[in-house]
Design an enzyme around this catalytic site. Structure first.
Site, PDB file in Angstrom:
ATOM      1  N   MET A  21      48.402  75.829  19.960  1.00 29.61           N
ATOM      2  CA  MET A  21      48.915  75.619  18.736  1.00 29.61           C
ATOM      3  C   MET A  21      48.154  76.614  17.662  1.00 29.61           C
ATOM      4  SD  MET A  21      49.853  71.827  18.437  1.00 29.61           S
ATOM      5  CE  MET A  21      48.191  71.089  18.017  1.00 29.61           C
ATOM      6  N   HIS A  61      40.299  78.486  23.977  1.00 30.50           N
ATOM      7  CA  HIS A  61      41.659  78.982  24.280  1.00 30.50           C
ATOM      8  C   HIS A  61      41.497  80.416  25.074  1.00 30.50           C
ATOM      9  CE1 HIS A  61      42.244  77.052  20.183  1.00 30.50           C
ATOM     10  NE2 HIS A  61      43.040  76.346  21.115  1.00 30.50           N
ATOM     11  N   GLN A  82      54.139  66.127  18.005  1.00 25.23           N
ATOM     12  CA  GLN A  82      52.951  65.647  18.602  1.00 25.23           C
ATOM     13  C   GLN A  82      52.050  65.091  17.617  1.00 25.23           C
ATOM     14  OE1 GLN A  82      52.112  69.281  20.929  1.00 25.23           O
ATOM     15  NE2 GLN A  82      49.855  68.593  20.402  1.00 25.23           N
ATOM     16  N   GLY A 140      43.155  72.911  29.013  1.00 29.02           N
ATOM     17  CA  GLY A 140      41.661  72.737  28.917  1.00 29.02           C
ATOM     18  C   GLY A 140      41.478  71.206  29.394  1.00 29.02           C
ATOM     19  N   GLN A 150      45.697  64.900  28.262  1.00 35.01           N
ATOM     20  CA  GLN A 150      46.797  65.636  28.071  1.00 35.01           C
ATOM     21  C   GLN A 150      46.952  66.399  29.321  1.00 35.01           C
ATOM     22  OE1 GLN A 150      47.902  68.449  24.566  1.00 35.01           O
ATOM     23  NE2 GLN A 150      46.685  69.764  25.881  1.00 35.01           N
ATOM     24  N   SER A 197      36.423  73.742  19.006  1.00 32.30           N
ATOM     25  CA  SER A 197      37.767  72.961  18.678  1.00 32.30           C
ATOM     26  C   SER A 197      38.082  73.654  17.227  1.00 32.30           C
ATOM     27  CB  SER A 197      37.691  71.501  18.211  1.00 32.30           C
ATOM     28  OG  SER A 197      38.716  70.945  17.662  1.00 32.30           O
ATOM     29  N   ARG A 210      39.379  72.224  14.951  1.00 34.67           N
ATOM     30  CA  ARG A 210      39.074  71.284  13.990  1.00 34.67           C
ATOM     31  C   ARG A 210      37.437  71.395  13.462  1.00 34.67           C
ATOM     32  NH1 ARG A 210      42.327  65.860  14.707  1.00 34.67           N
ATOM     33  NH2 ARG A 210      44.180  66.695  15.561  1.00 34.67           N
TER      34      ARG A 210
HETATM   35  P1  AMP Z   1      45.473  73.560  21.189  1.00 37.63           P
HETATM   36  O1  AMP Z   1      45.895  74.966  20.543  1.00 37.63           O
HETATM   37  O2  AMP Z   1      44.420  72.705  20.584  1.00 37.63           O
HETATM   38  O3  AMP Z   1      46.717  72.567  21.748  1.00 37.63           O
HETATM   39  O4  AMP Z   1      44.785  73.788  22.872  1.00 37.63           O
HETATM   40  C1  AMP Z   1      45.477  74.858  23.660  1.00 37.63           C
HETATM   41  C2  AMP Z   1      44.770  74.541  24.856  1.00 37.63           C
HETATM   42  O5  AMP Z   1      43.656  75.093  24.698  1.00 37.63           O
HETATM   43  C3  AMP Z   1      44.837  73.354  25.246  1.00 37.63           C
HETATM   44  O6  AMP Z   1      44.991  73.390  26.713  1.00 37.63           O
HETATM   45  C4  AMP Z   1      43.183  72.726  25.130  1.00 37.63           C
HETATM   46  O7  AMP Z   1      42.846  71.742  25.893  1.00 37.63           O
HETATM   47  C5  AMP Z   1      42.770  74.077  25.281  1.00 37.63           C
HETATM   48  N1  AMP Z   1      41.219  73.936  24.719  1.00 37.63           N
HETATM   49  C6  AMP Z   1      40.954  73.554  23.434  1.00 37.63           C
HETATM   50  N2  AMP Z   1      39.706  73.585  23.287  1.00 37.63           N
HETATM   51  C7  AMP Z   1      38.888  73.909  24.372  1.00 37.63           C
HETATM   52  C8  AMP Z   1      37.930  74.220  24.751  1.00 37.63           C
HETATM   53  N3  AMP Z   1      36.997  74.042  23.863  1.00 37.63           N
HETATM   54  N4  AMP Z   1      37.665  74.599  25.846  1.00 37.63           N
HETATM   55  C9  AMP Z   1      38.409  74.879  26.928  1.00 37.63           C
HETATM   56  N5  AMP Z   1      39.855  74.522  26.633  1.00 37.63           N
HETATM   57  C10 AMP Z   1      40.340  74.259  25.324  1.00 37.63           C
END
Ligand code: AMP
Length: 275
Positions: free
Chosen positions: A30, A37, A61, A147, A153, A185, A187
């Site tokens: 996202m 990422h 979502q 991740g 998820q 994150s 966030r």
């Molecule tokens: P998101 O943009 O938050 O939807 O995350 C995209 C992907 O990156 C998802 O598969 C997450 O699980 C993964 N992800 C987010 N944070 C981390 C992290 N700290 N380590 C590994 N993968 C991550």
């Protein structure tokens, strides 16, 4: 690096590559990218000829409209990070481009929808399934990377892949953490310095539970410690293979601890393998 906003142009490009027997790895995101990422992109690059990363803040979502509206958008930085990592293709579509001709596959998630994130974010996994079914069918990846930070998820996506035959092989990638242990994150950027410091207690609690000989007793102690800092939604031990909550650990060799809580109105989740 190629950037596409329309799926038709992306599909033409990808079918040209796959006709030359090139394999495609897919990393859905996202945006607001960070090292977590990028670690997925790196692994995808090692295991595929071509890597596609999608940047799409999926409205279906989010169960809190303000969370969706405030989701950070940092496309120029994201583009640079992906380019530096060696990513081949970015797909950053509009909502219409993703959702026209929706597949909406019937996926039975069983009890996952009622546990942890499922219980605390009603409709969230429905939205995840809806968007990934669309993205998987547009990209037709050989392998897709997720991740383990969002372990539930990852579990849902594996069900989607099995039940709908979309997404190729689903690969789970280890969580990338700050030096403090806090899981990276998007966030975290919204935490003030005090809360950022407090948030590192999540990982400290995980380590204390891992070291303990009495998991249930230690879980309660750590729940207390975390409750002084967070509005804790759950801190729970589950079987990593079934996601069932555990009170007895003799019959499983994959135990994980799961946490969700709010600090300064920012909701954080994390999990960790205990054994
Ligand atoms: P998101 O943009 O938050 O939807 O995350 C995209 C992907 O990156 C998802 O598969 C997450 O699980 C993964 N992800 C987010 N944070 C981390 C992290 N700290 N380590 C590994 N993968 C991550």
């Amino acid at each position: 690096m190629l950037v596409y906003q329309k799926k038709e142009a992306l599909k033409v490009q990808l079918s040209e590559l796959t006709s030359k027997n090139q394999t495609v790895g897919f990393v859905p995101t996202m945006g607001a990218l960070h090292e977590g990422h990028i670690s997925l992109v790196r692994q995808a690059l090692e295991e595929n000829d071509v890597v596609v990363c999608s940047i799409f803040v999926n409205p279906t979502q989010f169960n809190e409209p303000s969370d969706f509206e405030n989701y950070p958008k940092t496309f120029d930085i994201d583009r640079k990070l992906l380019e530096d990592a060696g990513c081949d293709v970015i797909y950053m579509p509009s909502v219409e481009d993703v959702y026209e001709n929706e597949l909406n596959p019937e996926i039975d998630l069983g009890r996952i929808e009622e546990e942890m994130e499922g219980a605390h974010r009603p409709g969230h996994f429905d939205g995840v399934v809806r968007v990934l079914a669309q993205l998987f069918s547009i990209i037709s990846p050989d392998k897709s990377y997720f991740g383990l930070k969002d372990y539930q998820q990852y579990f849902v996506v594996k069900q989607l892949a099995i039940q709908s035959n979309l997404g190729g092989e689903i690969i789970g990638c280890e969580t990338v953490r700050e030096v403090s242990g806090l899981a990276k994150s998007s966030r975290n950027l919204r935490l003030n310095p005090t809360n950022l410091d407090s948030a590192s207690q999540i990982y400290k609690s995980f380590l204390a539970i891992k070291k303990s000989y009495n998991l249930i007793e230690e879980l309660d102690i750590q729940k207390q410690i975390l409750s002084d800092l967070f509005d804790v939604e759950y801190l729970t031990l589950c079987d990593g293979e079934t996601l069932e909550e555990l009170r007895d650990f003799s019959n499983t060799n994959h135990v994980r601890v799961f946490f969700a809580g709010k600090i300064g109105n920012i909701r954080l989740i994390d999990n960790f393998r205990i054994k």
